[in-house]
Design a protein around this motif. Structure first.
Motif, PDB file in Angstrom:
ATOM      1  N   LYS A   1       0.827  -1.206   0.000  1.00  0.00           N
ATOM      2  CA  LYS A   1       0.000   0.000   0.000  1.00  0.00           C
ATOM      3  C   LYS A   1       0.858   1.252   0.000  1.00  0.00           C
ATOM      4  O   LYS A   1       0.543   2.241  -0.674  1.00  0.00           O
ATOM      5  CB  LYS A   1      -0.934  -0.007   1.210  1.00  0.00           C
ATOM      6  CG  LYS A   1      -2.048  -1.038   1.126  1.00  0.00           C
ATOM      7  CD  LYS A   1      -2.985  -0.913   2.315  1.00  0.00           C
ATOM      8  CE  LYS A   1      -4.144  -1.914   2.210  1.00  0.00           C
ATOM      9  NZ  LYS A   1      -5.080  -1.811   3.362  1.00  0.00           N
ATOM     10  N   THR A   2       1.959   1.212   0.760  1.00  0.00           N
ATOM     11  CA  THR A   2       2.852   2.369   0.820  1.00  0.00           C
ATOM     12  C   THR A   2       3.494   2.637  -0.528  1.00  0.00           C
ATOM     13  O   THR A   2       3.562   3.787  -0.991  1.00  0.00           O
ATOM     14  CB  THR A   2       3.941   2.154   1.881  1.00  0.00           C
ATOM     15  OG1 THR A   2       3.328   1.945   3.154  1.00  0.00           O
ATOM     16  CG2 THR A   2       4.876   3.352   1.944  1.00  0.00           C
ATOM     17  N   GLU A   3       3.984   1.573  -1.180  1.00  0.00           N
ATOM     18  CA  GLU A   3       4.598   1.726  -2.500  1.00  0.00           C
ATOM     19  C   GLU A   3       3.598   2.266  -3.508  1.00  0.00           C
ATOM     20  O   GLU A   3       3.932   3.107  -4.357  1.00  0.00           O
ATOM     21  CB  GLU A   3       5.161   0.385  -2.976  1.00  0.00           C
ATOM     22  CG  GLU A   3       6.384  -0.076  -2.188  1.00  0.00           C
ATOM     23  CD  GLU A   3       6.788  -1.501  -2.563  1.00  0.00           C
ATOM     24  OE1 GLU A   3       5.926  -2.226  -3.110  1.00  0.00           O
ATOM     25  OE2 GLU A   3       7.947  -1.872  -2.309  1.00  0.00           O
ATOM     26  N   ASN A   4       2.359   1.797  -3.423  1.00  0.00           N
ATOM     27  CA  ASN A   4       1.330   2.263  -4.342  1.00  0.00           C
ATOM     28  C   ASN A   4       1.036   3.748  -4.120  1.00  0.00           C
ATOM     29  O   ASN A   4       0.870   4.507  -5.082  1.00  0.00           O
ATOM     30  CB  ASN A   4       0.052   1.452  -4.139  1.00  0.00           C
ATOM     31  CG  ASN A   4      -1.032   1.823  -5.125  1.00  0.00           C
ATOM     32  OD1 ASN A   4      -0.835   1.780  -6.330  1.00  0.00           O
ATOM     33  ND2 ASN A   4      -2.196   2.201  -4.620  1.00  0.00           N
ATOM     34  N   LYS A   5       0.996   4.160  -2.864  1.00  0.00           N
ATOM     35  CA  LYS A   5       0.744   5.569  -2.565  1.00  0.00           C
ATOM     36  C   LYS A   5       1.875   6.450  -3.074  1.00  0.00           C
ATOM     37  O   LYS A   5       1.638   7.542  -3.605  1.00  0.00           O
ATOM     38  CB  LYS A   5       0.547   5.763  -1.056  1.00  0.00           C
ATOM     39  CG  LYS A   5      -0.793   5.265  -0.535  1.00  0.00           C
ATOM     40  CD  LYS A   5      -0.973   5.607   0.932  1.00  0.00           C
ATOM     41  CE  LYS A   5      -2.354   5.195   1.416  1.00  0.00           C
ATOM     42  NZ  LYS A   5      -2.586   5.546   2.842  1.00  0.00           N
ATOM     43  N   VAL A   6       3.101   5.990  -2.891  1.00  0.00           N
ATOM     44  CA  VAL A   6       4.253   6.763  -3.378  1.00  0.00           C
ATOM     45  C   VAL A   6       4.190   6.893  -4.901  1.00  0.00           C
ATOM     46  O   VAL A   6       4.427   7.972  -5.464  1.00  0.00           O
ATOM     47  CB  VAL A   6       5.569   6.095  -2.945  1.00  0.00           C
ATOM     48  CG1 VAL A   6       6.759   6.769  -3.634  1.00  0.00           C
ATOM     49  CG2 VAL A   6       5.729   6.150  -1.435  1.00  0.00           C
ATOM     50  N   LYS A   7       3.838   5.811  -5.574  1.00  0.00           N
ATOM     51  CA  LYS A   7       3.718   5.823  -7.030  1.00  0.00           C
ATOM     52  C   LYS A   7       2.649   6.816  -7.481  1.00  0.00           C
ATOM     53  O   LYS A   7       2.861   7.594  -8.418  1.00  0.00           O
ATOM     54  CB  LYS A   7       3.366   4.421  -7.533  1.00  0.00           C
ATOM     55  CG  LYS A   7       3.170   4.331  -9.042  1.00  0.00           C
ATOM     56  CD  LYS A   7       2.780   2.919  -9.448  1.00  0.00           C
ATOM     57  CE  LYS A   7       2.492   2.843 -10.950  1.00  0.00           C
ATOM     58  NZ  LYS A   7       2.079   1.466 -11.349  1.00  0.00           N
ATOM     59  N   ILE A   8       1.525   6.803  -6.785  1.00  0.00           N
ATOM     60  CA  ILE A   8       0.429   7.710  -7.127  1.00  0.00           C
ATOM     61  C   ILE A   8       0.849   9.161  -6.884  1.00  0.00           C
ATOM     62  O   ILE A   8       0.525  10.054  -7.678  1.00  0.00           O
ATOM     63  CB  ILE A   8      -0.837   7.370  -6.322  1.00  0.00           C
ATOM     64  CG1 ILE A   8      -1.401   6.032  -6.794  1.00  0.00           C
ATOM     65  CG2 ILE A   8      -1.898   8.458  -6.463  1.00  0.00           C
ATOM     66  CD1 ILE A   8      -2.537   5.496  -5.955  1.00  0.00           C
TER      67      ILE A   8
END
Length: 281
Positions: free
Chosen positions: A4-11
Motif C-alpha cells: 500500500k505504501t509503494e502504491n501511494k508513493v507511485k500515485i
C-alpha cells in the motif's frame, strides 16, 4: 506485488507529474509568446518589450487556459466519464447538486472564502515586496472587465483547474487515499502551481473548499462552480474597488460563513464517501 505504501508513493509521483504538465503547458505558451515579442520588438528597448508583454499577457493566459482545458478535459472524459458509462456506473451530475440548498451552500461558502482571501491577499501584499508587486501587476491586468478576461478567467481557468486537480488528480488518488489526502494534496499542488507567494497563501482556503465539494459530491462540477463564482466575484470586485476591497467586508464574511454552516447542517450529501467507486461528471 506492490505494498500500500509503494502504491501511494507511485500515485504521488503521478499526481505531481500531472501538476507539472499543467505548469509545463503554461510555460510552453509563455516561451512561445516571448519568442514572438523578441522577433517583433527590439530587445534593446526594454520599455517597449515590457509594454508588449503586458499587452499580450491576457492573450497568452487565454490561450494557455484554452489548451489546458482541452487537454485535461479530453483526458478526464475519455479516462473516467466514458469509462463509467461503459461500465454502467455513470451517475449524472444533476442528481448530485441540482437542488437549492446545495447550490446555495456552494455559492455562499465560495463568496465567504473569496472575500476572506481578498483580505489575506491585501495583508500579505502589505508585508511583502517582490511577491506583492508581482501579484498587483497580475491583478491589475485581469481586473479589467473585458470579454477576453471573462472568457479566460471566469470560464476557461476554472474548467482547466477543475479538470486537472478535482478531476484527474482526484481520480488518481481516491482509491488509495482517504478524504484528507484527496482534499489536501491536490489543494497544495494547485496552490504551488500559482508560482507566486501571495497567490499560494491566499489561494489555499479556496483550493481546499474546491476539493472538499468535489469529494463530497463525487463530481468535478462543484469544484468548477467554486472557481467560476470566485473568479467572477474577484473580477467584479476588482473593477468596483480599484484600490482594494474595504475592511468593512469583514461583516459580510462573518454573515456568509454563518449561513454556510447553517446550510452545511441541512444538506443531505454528507454520506460515507470512504469507498467512492465512481466520479462521473
Amino acid at each position: 506485488m506492490e505494498t500500500k505504501t509503494e502504491n501511494k508513493v507511485k500515485i504521488l509521483f503521478e499526481v505531481v507529474g500531472i501538476a507539472l504538465l499543467y505548469l509545463f503547458i503554461q510555460l510552453a505558451v509563455t516561451i512561445a509568446f516571448t519568442l514572438v515579442i523578441m522577433l517583433t520588438v527590439s530587445t534593446a528597448d526594454k520599455g517597449a518589450v515590457l509594454n508588449k508583454a503586458t499587452e499580450l499577457q491576457p492573450v497568452m493566459v487565454l490561450i494557455s487556459n484554452l489548451i489546458i482545458t482541452i487537454v485535461f478535459g479530453i483526458w478526464y472524459y475519455l479516462g473516467y466519464v466514458r469509462k463509467n458509462k461503459l461500465e454502467g456506473t455513470y451517475e449524472p451530475w444533476q442528481k448530485k447538486i441540482c437542488d437549492a440548498k446545495s447550490i446555495a451552500f456552494i455559492v455562499i461558502t465560495t463568496l465567504a472564502i473569496g472575500l476572506l482571501d481578498g483580505q489575506i491577499a491585501d495583508f500579505v501584499v502589505r508585508i511583502t515586496h517582490g511577491g506583492g508587486d508581482l501579484y498587483s501587476q497580475i491583478a491589475s491586468v485581469f481586473h479589467e472587465v473585458t470579454l477576453m478576461n471573462i472568457i479566460s478567467m471566469v470560464l476557461l481557468a476554472p474548467m482547466a483547474t477543475a479538470f486537472a486537480f478535482s478531476g484527474i488528480i482526484f481520480q488518481k488518488m481516491k482509491k488509495s487515499f482517504g478524504m484528507a489526502g484527496c482534499i489536501i494534496i491536490p489543494a497544495i499542488l494547485l496552490a504551488i502551481s500559482m508560482l507566486n507567494p501571495v497567490q499560494m497563501i491566499y489561494g489555499i482556503p479556496l483550493d481546499l473548499f474546491m476539493m472538499f465539494v468535489s469529494y463530497k459530491y463525487n463530481s468535478v462540477l462543484p469544484g468548477m462552480l467554486v472557481m467560476i463564482i470566485n473568479n467572477a466575484g474577484a473580477t467584479i470586485l476588482g473593477a468596483i474597488f480599484s484600490n482594494g476591497v474595504p475592511p468593512a467586508v469583514g461583516v459580510f464574511i462573518v454573515v456568509f460563513f454563518v449561513l454556510s454552516i447553517f446550510l452545511y447542517r441541512k444538506l443531505p450529501l454528507y454520506r460515507d464517501t470512504k469507498d467512492i467507486h465512481t466520479h462521473n461528471e
